[in-house]
Enzyme design. Structure first.
Site, PDB file in Angstrom:
ATOM      1  N   GLY A   1     -23.926   7.006   7.850  1.00  0.00           N
ATOM      2  CA  GLY A   1     -24.960   6.844   8.858  1.00  0.00           C
ATOM      3  C   GLY A   1     -24.443   7.253  10.236  1.00  0.00           C
ATOM      4  O   GLY A   1     -23.248   7.391  10.459  1.00  0.00           O
ATOM      5  N   GLY A   2     -25.368   7.475  11.154  1.00  0.00           N
ATOM      6  CA  GLY A   2     -24.981   7.811  12.516  1.00  0.00           C
ATOM      7  C   GLY A   2     -25.142   9.288  12.821  1.00  0.00           C
ATOM      8  O   GLY A   2     -25.722  10.058  12.051  1.00  0.00           O
TER       9      GLY A   2
ATOM     10  N   TYR B   1     -23.165  12.546  15.593  1.00  0.00           N
ATOM     11  CA  TYR B   1     -21.889  13.252  15.680  1.00  0.00           C
ATOM     12  C   TYR B   1     -20.797  12.322  16.211  1.00  0.00           C
ATOM     13  O   TYR B   1     -21.013  11.533  17.131  1.00  0.00           O
ATOM     14  CB  TYR B   1     -22.001  14.463  16.617  1.00  0.00           C
ATOM     15  CG  TYR B   1     -22.594  15.671  15.946  1.00  0.00           C
ATOM     16  CD1 TYR B   1     -21.846  16.424  15.037  1.00  0.00           C
ATOM     17  CD2 TYR B   1     -23.896  16.055  16.208  1.00  0.00           C
ATOM     18  CE1 TYR B   1     -22.400  17.527  14.417  1.00  0.00           C
ATOM     19  CE2 TYR B   1     -24.462  17.165  15.588  1.00  0.00           C
ATOM     20  CZ  TYR B   1     -23.697  17.899  14.697  1.00  0.00           C
ATOM     21  OH  TYR B   1     -24.239  18.990  14.080  1.00  0.00           O
TER      22      TYR B   1
ATOM     23  N   ILE C   1     -18.910   3.115  14.630  1.00  0.00           N
ATOM     24  CA  ILE C   1     -19.113   2.523  13.310  1.00  0.00           C
ATOM     25  C   ILE C   1     -20.092   3.400  12.537  1.00  0.00           C
ATOM     26  O   ILE C   1     -21.150   3.758  13.053  1.00  0.00           O
ATOM     27  CB  ILE C   1     -19.654   1.088  13.419  1.00  0.00           C
ATOM     28  CG1 ILE C   1     -18.618   0.185  14.115  1.00  0.00           C
ATOM     29  CG2 ILE C   1     -20.027   0.529  12.044  1.00  0.00           C
ATOM     30  CD1 ILE C   1     -19.122  -1.197  14.418  1.00  0.00           C
TER      31      ILE C   1
ATOM     32  N   GLY D   1     -16.444   3.786   7.658  1.00  0.00           N
ATOM     33  CA  GLY D   1     -16.034   2.548   8.308  1.00  0.00           C
ATOM     34  C   GLY D   1     -16.077   2.593   9.815  1.00  0.00           C
ATOM     35  O   GLY D   1     -17.140   2.828  10.399  1.00  0.00           O
TER      36      GLY D   1
ATOM     37  N   SER E   1     -13.903   3.513  13.754  1.00  0.00           N
ATOM     38  CA  SER E   1     -12.832   4.207  14.472  1.00  0.00           C
ATOM     39  C   SER E   1     -12.704   3.573  15.853  1.00  0.00           C
ATOM     40  O   SER E   1     -13.713   3.260  16.496  1.00  0.00           O
ATOM     41  CB  SER E   1     -13.104   5.706  14.584  1.00  0.00           C
ATOM     42  OG  SER E   1     -14.302   5.959  15.295  1.00  0.00           O
TER      43      SER E   1
ATOM     44  N   CYS F   1     -22.426  10.252  19.242  1.00  0.00           N
ATOM     45  CA  CYS F   1     -23.444   9.350  18.690  1.00  0.00           C
ATOM     46  C   CYS F   1     -24.809   9.553  19.346  1.00  0.00           C
ATOM     47  O   CYS F   1     -25.638   8.636  19.369  1.00  0.00           O
ATOM     48  CB  CYS F   1     -22.993   7.894  18.807  1.00  0.00           C
ATOM     49  SG  CYS F   1     -21.473   7.573  17.908  1.00  0.00           S
TER      50      CYS F   1
END
Length: 215
Positions: free
Chosen positions: A70-71, A73, A150, A162, A164, A180
């Site tokens: 998910g998310g 760049y 995340i 996970g 960073s 993001c």
């Protein structure tokens, strides 16, 4: 506690992704215990499932990989601790929202061990810090910067990908993307905040803080 592994050197993205997916599958099948891998990648950008092409502002700067998490760049590179979290939510409660919240709380608790106040922000994924040492925003609100990202994926209720946390990456490398998808705020790191924290220091804090947030 899951099995913790610190990978040496810079882990190639595609090989690590394949190994992570294989481990997650083995966990789902009961053939391997839960695991958390702590590592660094060489400089690269990853595109999450919500990424927008316009947010990749310098596509030729570093390799770009489709992550499947998910998310949007995200940048990964030396000096940034990536923690790939492979946990079995079949035994931890099948609640994705609470799981992501636990990841955020884990990061916030870890940062607190270095006297850094990490915070959530509505509508923004990740963990943020205020920067009173920087000029305020035009609307008078304090300057904010992102210190941790995340992005997770679940398959058969086993997590992978996970978090960073920026320890001492080259922050100029983030300029090739809109991190993001958020244009109005910057990025920071523990060292950028004036803290002489090393990756082993952070790892010790992550491991020590983990049981408080994951029963």
């Amino acid at each position: 506690m899951p099995e913790w592994t610190t990978l040496p050197g810079l882990s190639p993205y595609l090989g690590t992704l394949a190994a992570m997916e294989a481990r997650a599958a083995a966990i789902a099948e009961g053939r391997a215990p839960e695991a958390i891998w702590l590592l660094e990648h060489p400089p690269l950008y990853t595109a999450g499932t919500s990424s927008k092409p316009a947010d990749l502002t310098d596509p030729d700067r570093f390799p770009v990989f489709t992550a499947g998490r998910g998310g949007q760049y995200t940048y990964h590179g030396p000096g940034q601790r990536v923690a790939y979290v492979m946990l079995d939510l079949n035994t931890r409660g099948r609640d994705v929202r609470l799981f992501v919240q636990a990841l955020e709380n884990w990061v916030i608790g870890t940062l607190a061990t270095f006297n850094v106040t990490g915070e959530r922000r509505p509508g923004r994924v990740g963990v943020w810090v205020t920067r009173p040492d920087k000029p305020a925003n035009p609307d008078g609100t304090p300057h904010e910067a992102k210190i941790a990202a995340i992005g997770v994926k679940l398959r058969r209720w086993v997590s992978f990908h996970g978090i960073s946390i920026n320890v001492e990456p080259d922050l100029s490398h983030f300029s090739g993307i809109v991190p993001c998808g958020i244009r109005d705020h910057g990025v920071t790191s523990l060292v950028d905040l004036g803290l002489p924290v090393t990756l082993p220091d952070l790892d010790t804090a992550l491991i020590g803080e983990f049981p408080r947030h994951f029963a």
